[in-house]
Design a protein around this motif. Structure first.
Motif, PDB file in Angstrom:
ATOM      1  N   THR A   1      -6.340   5.788   4.765  1.00 19.73           N
ATOM      2  CA  THR A   1      -5.255   4.843   4.476  1.00 19.73           C
ATOM      3  C   THR A   1      -3.947   5.587   4.260  1.00 19.73           C
TER       4      THR A   1
ATOM      5  N   THR B   1       0.830  -1.215   0.000  1.00 19.64           N
ATOM      6  CA  THR B   1       0.000   0.000   0.000  1.00 19.64           C
ATOM      7  C   THR B   1       0.855   1.251   0.000  1.00 19.64           C
ATOM      8  N   ARG B   2       1.873   1.279   0.843  1.00 12.64           N
ATOM      9  CA  ARG B   2       2.745   2.460   0.926  1.00 12.64           C
ATOM     10  C   ARG B   2       3.385   2.758  -0.426  1.00 12.64           C
TER      11      ARG B   2
ATOM     12  N   ALA C   1      -4.688  10.216  -2.442  1.00 16.20           N
ATOM     13  CA  ALA C   1      -5.271   8.935  -2.033  1.00 16.20           C
ATOM     14  C   ALA C   1      -6.175   8.384  -3.142  1.00 16.20           C
TER      15      ALA C   1
ATOM     16  N   LYS D   1      -2.367   6.518   7.478  1.00 16.91           N
ATOM     17  CA  LYS D   1      -1.777   5.406   8.236  1.00 16.91           C
ATOM     18  C   LYS D   1      -0.288   5.271   7.928  1.00 16.91           C
ATOM     19  N   HIS D   2       0.109   5.797   6.753  1.00 21.04           N
ATOM     20  CA  HIS D   2       1.500   5.659   6.312  1.00 21.04           C
ATOM     21  C   HIS D   2       2.294   6.963   6.374  1.00 21.04           C
TER      22      HIS D   2
ATOM     23  N   PHE E   1      -7.024   4.517  -2.820  1.00 22.27           N
ATOM     24  CA  PHE E   1      -7.257   4.293  -1.399  1.00 22.27           C
ATOM     25  C   PHE E   1      -8.011   5.462  -0.794  1.00 22.27           C
ATOM     26  N   SER E   2      -8.422   5.276   0.438  1.00 27.71           N
ATOM     27  CA  SER E   2      -9.057   6.366   1.170  1.00 27.71           C
ATOM     28  C   SER E   2      -7.975   7.277   1.747  1.00 27.71           C
TER      29      SER E   2
END
Length: 189
Positions: A38, A3-4, A29, A41-42, A34-35
């Motif tokens: 999300t 994801t990152r 995003a 989060k990174h 992604f949202s």
């Protein structure tokens, strides 16, 4: 792909196209699929994301500079400098939309400076890495004994920066590798 990494790839594309000031984390995003939650989060914020893009998705400028002193005595000095200049020009050219956004706001400049300082990073390391390589070549007798490695490093990197800047105004894109080789060929080492 993690994801990152997907977020970084999307951010690199969007930031290069539109610049830091003209894009939101929500847009980045969305481009990544992604949202915004999300993304957070990174990365703490858009600035941290941009710094990660510069370090992880830019041409291999920083890693090349870190390994440069160990390459002294290997290959031709001009070939190594032309390789560095090619990567450097591409890094600066691709980074200009982000750099312009950073310098458009004193608060962003200050935050960016603090983040770089905390990570022991900064643009001065480019000059220091290149100067270290040039000093090593000088010690081997492959660069004139009276040459000033710090001045040469500033000259090479400054010329690369200027070339990248002018490339944004050229009616037709110029080849970074050709431009770098032509410039390095003119240096009196």
């Amino acid at each position: 792909m993690a994801t990152r990494d997907v977020i970084l790839d999307a951010a690199a594309r969007v930031l290069r196209e539109r610049g830091l000031a003209n894009v939101t984390t929500k847009e980045i995003a969305r481009a990544a699929g992604f949202s915004e939650a999300t993304l957070y989060k990174h990365f703490r914020d858009k600035l941290e994301l941009m710094v990660a893009v510069l370090h992880e998705r830019a041409p291999q400028f920083i890693p090349l500079l870190q390994t440069l002193p160990a390459r002294a005595g290997t290959g031709s000095v001009r070939e190594i400098l032309a390789e560095l200049a090619t990567v450097c020009i591409t890094f600066y050219r691709d980074g200009f939309p982000m750099f312009a956004s950073i310098f458009s706001d004193p608060a962003i400049v200050a935050a960016h400076r603090e983040r770089l300082r905390a990570q022991r990073l900064g643009p001065h390391l480019a000059n220091e890495g290149l100067a270290a390589y040039l000093r090593a070549e000088q010690a081997l007798g492959r660069i004139a004994a009276d040459a000033d490695p710090e001045a040469l490093a500033g000259l090479v990197l400054g010329a690369c920066f200027q070339h990248a800047f002018i490339a944004h105004f050229a009616p037709e894109p110029r080849d970074d590798k050709e431009a770098a080789a032509a410039f390095i060929a003119q240096l009196r080492l």
